[in-house]
Design a protein around this motif. Sequence first.
Motif, PDB file in Angstrom:
ATOM      1  N   LEU A   6      36.298  39.169  34.312  1.00 31.99           N
ATOM      2  CA  LEU A   6      36.443  40.228  34.779  1.00 31.99           C
ATOM      3  C   LEU A   6      35.836  40.617  35.973  1.00 31.99           C
ATOM      4  O   LEU A   6      36.297  40.783  37.032  1.00 31.99           O
ATOM      5  N   ARG A   7      34.657  40.036  36.224  1.00 31.59           N
ATOM      6  CA  ARG A   7      33.861  40.366  37.728  1.00 31.59           C
ATOM      7  C   ARG A   7      32.822  39.411  37.431  1.00 31.59           C
ATOM      8  O   ARG A   7      32.032  39.196  36.420  1.00 31.59           O
TER       9      ARG A   7
ATOM     10  N   TYR B 171      34.226  42.981  25.515  1.00 35.70           N
ATOM     11  CA  TYR B 171      33.424  42.440  26.970  1.00 35.70           C
ATOM     12  C   TYR B 171      32.242  41.638  26.503  1.00 35.70           C
ATOM     13  O   TYR B 171      31.651  41.758  25.543  1.00 35.70           O
TER      14      TYR B 171
ATOM     15  N   ASP C  76      36.328  39.059  29.503  1.00 35.38           N
ATOM     16  CA  ASP C  76      37.041  39.724  28.522  1.00 35.38           C
ATOM     17  C   ASP C  76      36.953  38.748  27.169  1.00 35.38           C
ATOM     18  O   ASP C  76      37.698  37.605  27.457  1.00 35.38           O
TER      19      ASP C  76
ATOM     20  N   ASN D 279      39.574  46.215  33.999  1.00 33.86           N
ATOM     21  CA  ASN D 279      39.071  45.254  34.801  1.00 33.86           C
ATOM     22  C   ASN D 279      38.092  45.951  35.840  1.00 33.86           C
ATOM     23  O   ASN D 279      37.753  45.488  36.982  1.00 33.86           O
ATOM     24  N   SER D 280      37.870  47.320  35.419  1.00 33.68           N
ATOM     25  CA  SER D 280      37.239  48.036  36.540  1.00 33.68           C
ATOM     26  C   SER D 280      35.528  48.079  35.860  1.00 33.68           C
ATOM     27  O   SER D 280      35.382  48.142  34.646  1.00 33.68           O
TER      28      SER D 280
END
Length: 982
Positions: free
Chosen positions: A362-363, A341, A355, A455-456
């Motif tokens: 991812l966020r 990450y 990623d 993805n969390s």
Amino acid sequence: MTLNDCLQLAYLPSKRNHMLLLYPREILILDLEVNQTVGVIAIERTGVPFLQVIPCFQRDGLFCLHENGCITLRVRRSYSSIFTTSSEDPDPDPVQELTYDLRSQCDAIRVTKTVRPFSMVCCPVNENAAALVVSDGRVMVWELKSAVCNRNSRNSSSGVSPLYSPVSFCGIPVGVLQNKLPDLSLDNMIGQSAIAGEEHPKGAILQEVHLKFLLTGLLSGLPSPQFTVRMCPPLTTKNIKMYQPLLAVGTGNGSILVYHLTNGLLYKELSVHSCEVRGIEWTSLTGFLSFATSIPNNMGLVRNELQLVDLPTGRSIAFRGERGNDESPIEMIKVSHLKQYLAVVFKDKPLELWDVRTCTILREMSKNFPAITALEWSPSHNLKSLRKKQLATREAMARQTVVSDTELSIAESSVISLLQEAESKSELSQNISAREHFVFTDNDGQVYHLTVEGNSVKDSARIPPDGSMGSITCIAWKGDTLVLGDMDGNLNFWDLKGRVSRGIPTHRSWVRKIRFAPGKGNQKLIAMYNDGAEVWDTKEVQMVSSLRSGRNVTFRILDVDWSTSDKVILASDDGCIRVLEMSMKSSCFRMDEQELTEPVWCPYLLVPRASLALKAFLLHQPWNGQYTLDISHVNYPENEEIKNLLQEQLNSLSNDIKRLLLDPEFSLLQRCLLVSRLYGDESELHFWTVAAHYLHSLSPEKAATTPTEETGPRGRVNNPLDICYDILCENAYFQKFQLERVNLQEVKRSTYDHTRKCTDQLLLLGQTDRAVQLLLETSADNQHYYCDSLKACLVTTVTSSGPSQSTIKLVATNMIANGKLAEGVQLLCLIDKAADACRYLQTYGEWNRAAWLAKVRLNSEECADVLKRWVDHLCSPHVNQKSKALLVLLSLGCFSGVAETLHSMRYFDRAALFVEACLKYGAFEVNEDTGKLISAIYADYARSLKNLGFKQGALLFASKAGAAGRDLLNELESPKQERVEK
């Protein structure tokens, strides 16, 4: 101009008592005997000013560096009629001054405000190459090459005398077709007669040459700062086979330089960004992420560039795609411990999580997400437990057994699907996302702990701010230790396992960066401040070393990192990147541990015993029918690693050198001289140069076959020893050189003191007529007028009967006894008692002056007596200059004395090879005394070869040693005899 305006002082090694004064527009050559300028090298008004000058030893030439980075070679102009002998009239038109003609120049560099030539150095052994150091860090190696030119193509109207190639190579005259290497050194490019004014011998085959500079080496340096540095991931047991110690350096112009720290060379230079590089993070051993930000516009927005670079291919891709235009600047990027990450932190924009493997976001955090001041990823993760689950599932699928409910709960369906996807991959865990953590702080000092898995992204915990800490600027995390630094120079050490923290005020400025050293269990940490850096031991919570900008440290640190577990990297504003010990002291690196990109001839990289063995192998191979450069066939009882290192050094020799060493016509003397150059041994180089010259010129065989070759009419010497060896040259040649010098001093005289010194030298040289003319020039109002007039009368009438000479000798001895040594010596020389004058000079400790007088006034026998007494003085224990005594003995032809002195100095290899050469030339008669000496030398050399591992050579020389080598011979042959008996 005054001496204060002088840029450099230098002495001419090829001329005694000459000094150079370098000014921007001219070079002055001073004769220190008369303290007068005897030559001026001026550049035209449009020429580029001088910056540095290096005089040559082998030839009368000057390497000059100019302000535009151009290196020029100037060689003294030759005059064929400037010398006169003592029996000739003085030259009616003597040389007016020393003139140096421009012979070659290299290309200039592009000079700017930040790029200018810094300094120049010349090869001290061969004097055929110069290295230029440029202020931008470049080192340019310019090598001098010679080429034969057509005489018709030379411009005869230029006033520049031609340069001719020497008639000898490595001390021995050679023919046109004989194998030689003209570019080996400066004295092999230019013949000495072309610059010493000696007439060329008739019938000699002369080839006119011209010189040119070729750029043969270029070492690029760093550009001007700013710098950011990042070392590649550390060495581990898993990556040891493919690991390379690469350091990525981001520069202010947007390029990234990757250096290989083991060999110190630039590995790759990549033009990645269009603006200043602000940070670099490695994603693997062969790739990294870098970001750069442009200058902010009126709204404070910039263009962000985040690039993913693959080193093997040099490919660079925009990691964030089309994003990056007109947004808040990126402040930092952080790659997770497993390189899965990436966290991108902006100045006035929420955090982005990416990623790394798929280059997908991812966020992107919400707008109310806290502003981040520092961020760091945790070294803990769940990759090991994931791999155990994968392995269990794989074994179960391989056995084709029914998975029980308990096993199914352990290996969840998501893991099974991931495993099936990885079946087609070479690496099992390539696309499996492990759970990783990171912490960050906000403007209030509150610490946030977040978890990322696939993805969390989950918010795990929040720790309230520490009241003793200011605004947090950086975080470092290793094992169970978390360290925070703040704006006030405080460091806070957290023991996560013991749940305790300890704040330490460093009383330094803002903590800009902290980073842990690599290595398991290594808890050393480096902290960077505005005014320096410190190394801390986080286990003991104490400082290990410190560096602070100030009086002793003139540079300011821009970035820090660790190269290994015990060495730090400092990037500074003086344009350097330093690799230092943990104590902030200079770091040493063994040359034999360097990973060189190509073989380099440097025998000093070997261990001393192997280097000596290589030298013995190159010098003499009497056990072979012919020379070879393949040491694998030699019975050398060392381990194979040492033998392979020796062969690597032999293979790294140039083809020209190999051709010379394998040439059967290449004599032993030439081989010794060549090897001394290869080893850079100046002592041996001077010894074998003088030895080769006099062994060849004084050998009985040569004297019997060519009696008129060495000396011709009027005492002219063909192919004399280079004048740079001064007092070691032949007498006739040395006399001519001294006459040229005194004539030049006479032309340049301007005061009475100068005239008096010239008169004294002329009297010592036997130039009485010219000395009388100078004495009669003394003006009547001079206080020395009466003495000079009487002295002129004395010199004119000195050739009278015996009683007058007895009176002069008595007066001379009385003057010497009363402290008038120079005046007494002059009187003795007037009545041809120079031998007595030399003895007086030696008695009063004027050994060099006595040797000079003997060379210019005495015949061969008397001169030899004076020089032999000098040799005894040099060999005495309180003087102990035996190396110089050896050269004097060589010039006298006392070759047996040379061998004896070498043996007493324990130079067994040089003594044995010298004896071999002497026997080949018939240089000394083998009788009972010399036979014992030769046997002792051969015996000691045989023991030396035995210790180096060359048994065949030891057997050969032990057998030559006779009785002295019998014990060694029995020792060497005993194993063989035992095998025969068995």
